[in-house]
Structures are given as C-alpha cells and as structure tokens.
Design an enzyme around this catalytic site. Structure first.
Site, PDB file in Angstrom:
ATOM      1  N   LYS A   1       4.125   4.858  -7.189  1.00  0.00           N
ATOM      2  CA  LYS A   1       2.746   5.217  -7.553  1.00  0.00           C
ATOM      3  C   LYS A   1       2.693   5.963  -8.883  1.00  0.00           C
ATOM      4  CE  LYS A   1       0.435   5.083  -3.084  1.00  0.00           C
ATOM      5  NZ  LYS A   1      -0.338   5.853  -2.096  1.00  0.00           N
TER       6      LYS A   1
ATOM      7  N   LYS B   1       4.590  -9.311  -0.241  1.00  0.00           N
ATOM      8  CA  LYS B   1       3.728  -8.930   0.878  1.00  0.00           C
ATOM      9  C   LYS B   1       2.255  -9.094   0.526  1.00  0.00           C
ATOM     10  CE  LYS B   1       3.903  -4.816   2.627  1.00  0.00           C
ATOM     11  NZ  LYS B   1       4.261  -3.421   2.945  1.00  0.00           N
TER      12      LYS B   1
ATOM     13  N   LYS C   1      -3.884  -5.424   0.001  1.00  0.00           N
ATOM     14  CA  LYS C   1      -5.310  -5.310  -0.317  1.00  0.00           C
ATOM     15  C   LYS C   1      -5.528  -4.842  -1.745  1.00  0.00           C
ATOM     16  CE  LYS C   1      -5.391  -0.854   2.036  1.00  0.00           C
ATOM     17  NZ  LYS C   1      -5.696  -0.170   3.277  1.00  0.00           N
TER      18      LYS C   1
END
Ligand code: TRP
Length: 336
Positions: free
Chosen positions: A115, A197, A200
């Site tokens: 992140k 994967k 969203k």
C-alpha cells in the site's frame, strides 16, 4: 450471545462493493458459521481512513455494506453487526497495544509495503498502524476464531503475537485467536487476467463482478471474459481462463468441477460463458433485490447497527476495563 458457543470475529472494509470472489471466499462462509459460533461482524470503517476516501462515499458505502451483508443472508437476529467507529474501545485498545508493538514489525508487513507503494503520496501513520487496529478488533471479544483470506494471515499472526506479548507482560488477559482459512480451490481470478486474483479495486471493471452489478453488466462481463486457446472446456493449469470460469460456475451452481466439465463437453466457449453468467445472475438478482428493499428502509438498518453497537460496546467495554486495570491506569471507586 449469552450461550457457550465460541466467538467468531470478522470484518470487511467498506471500500467499494464486494465482488463475487469476496462472496464465495468470505461472505458465503459466514452464513455456514453463524449457527456454529457467536458471530460478530464489523464494518471496518476506521480502517478505511488509512487511504484517501471521499467522505460522502465512505458514508454511503458503509450503509450499503450493512445492507449487503443482510441481503447475502447474514442474520441480524443471530449475529452482532456493527460499525467499527460506533464502538470506541477499538481505537482505545489500539493505543494500548501500540505501546507493545515495534515499528519494525509493522513496517515489515507485506500489505503495508504494497500500500505504501500504491499510495506513495499518502503514507500515513494509520496505514502503518492498520494491523494493530485489526488486532484490537479481534482481541476485544475473546475471539476464538477469525475467518480470513491468505492476504490477512500476517495480520492475524500479529494479533496472536500481541495477545501473547500482553499476557506475558501483564498476566493472562486475551485469548489467542485461531485463523479459519477457507479451503483452496475456490480462488476466483480476474475475468480479464485469470493469473491474478479478482479484485474490487481493479482498474479494469471488466475484470470483476461486483455484488451490485446489474444483469446487463453481469452478462456483458462474462461474455468478454478471456478464455484460452483450444476449444475444450476442462479444468487445467494450461487453461487458466476456462478453469476460472469453471470454478465460478461450480461455486454458484453447487455442482462439482467434474460435473461441470461433463455438462459442457463439446459445448462452445460462447454458450459456456452464457451458462456461467446465468448461474451467477440467478444468485445475484436475489441479493440485489433484497439489498434494494433494505436500503429503502433506513430506519431498520439504523436500528440493526445501533443494537449491534450496544452489544459490541458492552462486550468490548468489559475487556477494555480489564486491560486498563492490568496496565495500571487508575480507576476511581464508584459508590453503588
Ligand atoms: N483487514 C481486513 C481486510 O481488509 C478487514 C478487517 C478489519 C478484519 N478488522 C478485521 C478481518 C478483523 C478480520 C478480523 O480484509
């Protein structure tokens, strides 16, 4: 909650609407678990503040996520459903746990590193402290088990370490939680890039199906899903696209992969993709409808979360008082 079932805790961040991968990998498993455990499900809105968010969007998504949980079958009569920010003990315990956490163990976290790279303009203390808040979520409730995906294993490990560390320093206080990791096989990949994967936060919206996608979007995205060379419909390593679609079909139809392979023997990719889309749509249409009804009844949703927060405040308050006592914070005697 007044029975002797063990406590299960889980939470989802209201960052975007969950995808069918979240549904298969997490939410749907919660339904099975709600009879076996005392389940506490939280909407981790405080965690969301660690990345840039539009305040109005965060507020709306939080409510929508509550509606979605219930629409998916989480039963507010059986479980405790609440917003993390409505229960102050989460932030309060985070402060205490911060005093026994080392910066090194937080800066080493894979998700923090990822992140930090992704949000290079906004590497804030909250982003680094994220796993300690998550540990507080879990440890406040004497949690026995936490259903988590692979990506949260490291964070759960920290929660366990902090529980043990605190207990060693101040005496037996926290239960040490165990993970429940859903069996592999139901990993759902991106429809556009089946080696990654489904997520969203994928910039390519065709890569994922969100639980709020309408029928047109569901049909269109499956139609555009990438397949593989050849025309055979079988589950194999050299056929990641087709294998992913078979997994999705199996998860939504309840049929095994072998049954699905048999069903689609000799069928073309176009027809196969349509069948997968229909299997998914038949589940999603019910969820969408239920969610719409719930969102139209704001008072009902507010009531559920208010009640959930009361229960959570009572349970977590007890644990926090114990922690405050153990670390030596002074508590005045109260006259009865
Ligand atoms: N960090 C988790 C995620 O992004 C969400 C979460 C917050 C959580 N608190 C938790 C999960 C406590 C399990 C237990 O998926």
């Amino acid at each position: 909650m007044e029975n002797d079932k063990k406590i299960l805790f889980s939470a989802i961040q209201p960052s975007g609407i969950p995808t069918i991968a979240n549904y298969i990998g997490a939410i749907r498993n919660w339904l099975r678990l709600q009879d076996e455990y005392n389940c506490i499900y939280s909407i981790a809105d405080l965690h969301c503040l660690t990345v840039e968010r539009e305040p109005k969007d965060l507020r709306e998504k939080s409510l929508e996520l509550l509606a979605l949980y219930i629409a998916c079958g989480v039963d507010p009569q059986k479980t405790c459903l609440f917003m993390q920010s409505h229960v102050p003990a989460h932030a309060e315990l985070t402060w205490i746990l911060n005093t026994i956490t080392y910066p090194g163990e937080l800066s080493r976290m894979t998700q923090f590193k990822d992140k930090s790279r992704k949000h290079a303009q906004n590497v804030n203390m909250g982003l680094m402290d994220y796993p300690v808040l998550m540990a507080s979520d879990i440890l406040l409730y004497n949690t026995a088990v936490v259903p988590i995906g692979e990506d949260q294993k490291q964070h759960l490990e920290l929660a366990r370490d902090l529980a043990v560390r605190f207990n060693n320093k101040y005496g037996e206080t926290f239960s040490v939680p165990e993970p429940i990791i859903p069996k592999v096989g139901a990993r759902i990949m991106s429809l556009q890039d089946p080696l990654h994967k489904m997520s969203k936060s994928d910039a390519n919206e065709n890569g994922f199906i969100s639980l709020s996608d309408d029928k047109d979007a569901v049909m269109r995205k499956f139609k555009r899903a990438v397949t593989d060379s050849g025309s055979e419909i079988r589950f194999a390593e050299d056929k990641p696209g087709v294998s992913n679609l078979l997994s999705i079909y199996s998860a939504f139809s309840g049929k095994s992969i072998a049954e699905a392979e048999k069903e689609f023997a000799g069928v073309g990719y176009g027809e196969f993709k349509l069948a997968v889309a229909e299997a998914v749509e038949s589940v999603l249409s019910g969820i969408r409808e239920k969610k719409k009804q719930l969102l139209a009844d704001r008072a009902y949703l507010d009531g559920i979360m208010t009640e959930g927060a009361e229960t959570a405040r009572r349970l977590s308050g007890r644990m926090l008082s114990k922690v405050y006592r153990k670390v030596g914070l002074y508590t005045p005697k109260r006259d009865k």
